[in-house]
Structures are given as C-alpha cells and as structure tokens.
Design a protein around this motif. Structure first.
Motif: not given
Length: 317
Positions: A22-42
C-alpha cells in the motif's frame, strides 16, 4: 519473489506485505500479490485454516488499498477473495467482508455493489454465535451509511423471523439495539427493530415468576451427571416436594463424590459436612435460588423494556 512463489507465508507476513505494498502504491504488484496469495484457491485454503481471528486482519490493509486506488480498481480481486472464503465457510466470508467494509468509503459505488453481492450470504452468517453484537451493529451501520434500504429491510425481517427465541432477544437484539442507540436512534429501521423488541419484551415480562408452593426440584440434571446409587439418593430427595433437608451419613470418598456432582449440576442446593460421628454427615439443603434467579432475570428484562420505551419517546414530549 518469495511472496509471489505460492509458498504460503502465513497471516502475519501477509498483512505486513499488504501494508508495505500500500505504501509503495504499485497497483500491478498489489493485484499480482492478491491473485497469488489470497484469491488463489490453494493459497486461500491454507490462509483460512488459520482461523478468522487471524485472517480477517487482512481486511484493514485491503480497505486502505481499495480507498487509495478506488474500489473500482480492485473490485474483481476483492470479490474473488470473498468467493474463495465463501467456499470454505460463509461465516468466514461474512466476517472478512464486514471488517473490509468497516474501513471503506461508503460513497464508492463499487463498495455498494460488494454489499449487494454479499448481502444474502452475510445475514445468515452474522447471526451465528461467532458474530458478536458489535459486529451485527456495525453491519447495520454500514447499510445505514450506504443508504441501502433493501439491506436494512432484510435485516429487520431477519430479526423479526427470529424474535420468537428468547435467546435471540437477550443475546442478539438487546445488545445490538443498545449499541445502535448511540448512533442510529433516528433511523426508521432502528425504530422498527425497537418496536419489535418492545413487543416481545412485553410478552416476556407479562407474567412475573411465581414462588414455589413446595420443595420439589428437578433432579434430572444431577441424574444425567451421575446415576450411581449414592447420587440417586440426592435425586430422590430433590424430587420430593415435602423435604427441604437431607442428612446423609457418608464415608469420605463417597461424600466428596456427591459434593462434586452437586457442584457440577449447579443445582440450587447447599451442601456442607457435619464433622461429628462416624461416618461424617453430609447436610444437603434446598434453597429458593432458582426462584431468586428467575426474579432477577425478570427484573432485568423489565429494566430493558422501560429503557427501550424511553428510546421510543420523542425528545421533548
């Protein structure tokens, strides 16, 4: 790289990473992190296994991120997390979304859309034992702030259908209304809930407790704890309407056993040991404790009834 490697880091590092992103304010990295660690079923299955007390903490940094970039930018990712949590248990999803929305901007149209999307699943989950009154009140305030009249209607209807239960009145409705009275007492939906509660409280307090006419007590709970021949003597005594006291000579081992059984049953009995003779005598006496508890409970409900009636009275009347 490590955080994006699907090697699940656990709730603590996840929250910290979201705050850093959030402090880095890089939306692309944030989306990738969410998709990999939170929105991924596993990944989310592992995350949910830590329990709601851990994982709903991600809602705070997610709200901060959503407010920073606008909920439009992250709406798809947030809904994805909600859907994964729903598959692992609607209660988990409900509390996650609740904590997420508490930090959100109520004017954002995508936040409103998230409320509409989750509403039908949230209401059944939020009435469960693990959803405390402050969380229910918070959800009501979210709907009120969003001017979501359909949601508030559903919440009133939800409570109306369950107000036949004294447990719901005492452990859900009363605490929620007391909480909301500090902020929402002018809300028409709050007043609807208040009217429903007053009506039920009037029914619940219409007949005061009656003092027992004899000394008969229900020994069923004590019998469930122990049905041995020694304890059954106490059960028979409890069921006898003519006797208030039982003098029971017992050896020490049996005497201690009966003491423990009575304590476990929470029966309204006093029990002491008279240390004379051999064996010592256990003196068990019936009390009016159950009736006194009923009176205290009745009086406390009367106080709430009067308190809620005062809330219904317009100011200055």
């Amino acid at each position: 790289s490590l955080m994006m490697s699907r090697s699940y880091p656990g709730p603590g590092p996840t929250v910290h990473m979201l705050e850093c992103l959030a402090r880095l304010a890089d939306l692309d990295i944030i989306k990738e992190f969410i998709a990999t660690n939170l929105a991924d079923p596993a990944g989310t299955t592992l995350f949910a296994s830590y329990g709601s007390s851990k994982w709903h903490s991600i809602a705070t940094p997610l709200s901060m991120i959503a407010n920073l970039f606008g909920w439009t930018a992250l709406f798809r990712e947030i809904v994805g997390i909600f859907q994964i949590f729903s598959s692992n248990g609607v209660q988990s999803a409900a509390l996650f979304v609740l904590h997420l929305l508490l930090g959100g901007n109520p004017q954002d149209t995508h936040m409103r859309a998230l409320v509409d999307k989750c509403l039908y699943q949230l209401l059944p989950a939020l009435q469960s034992v693990s959803a405390a009154a402050p969380e229910l009140a918070a959800w009501f305030r979210i709907l009120e702030n969003l001017k979501n009249t359909d949601g508030q209607d559903k919440m009133v209807q939800y409570f109306r259908e369950r107000m036949t239960s004294d447990q719901v009145i005492e452990h859900r409705v009363i605490p929620v209304l007391r909480d909301l009275a500090t902020t929402s007492k002018d809300s028409p939906y709050f007043r609807q809930l208040l009217e429903l509660a007053i009506s039920r409280l009037q029914q619940m307090t219409s007949t005061p407790p009656t003092r027992p006419k004899d000394w008969k007590m229900d020994g069923g709970m004590l019998q469930k704890i122990c049905g041995c021949s020694v304890c059954m003597q106490v059960v028979d005594f409890m069921n006898d309407p003519s006797r208030q006291q039982l003098r029971y000579p017992l050896a020490e081992v049996k005497r201690k056993h009966v003491h423990r059984t009575i304590d476990s049953s929470r029966a309204c009995l006093t029990h002491i040991t008279e240390r004379q003779g051999s064996p010592f005598t256990m003196v068990i006496t019936k009390t009016e404790g159950e009736y006194e508890q009923q009176v205290r409970h009745h009086n406390s409900l009367l106080e709430v009834y009067n308190e809620f009636n005062e809330l219904m009275t317009p100011h200055g009347s």
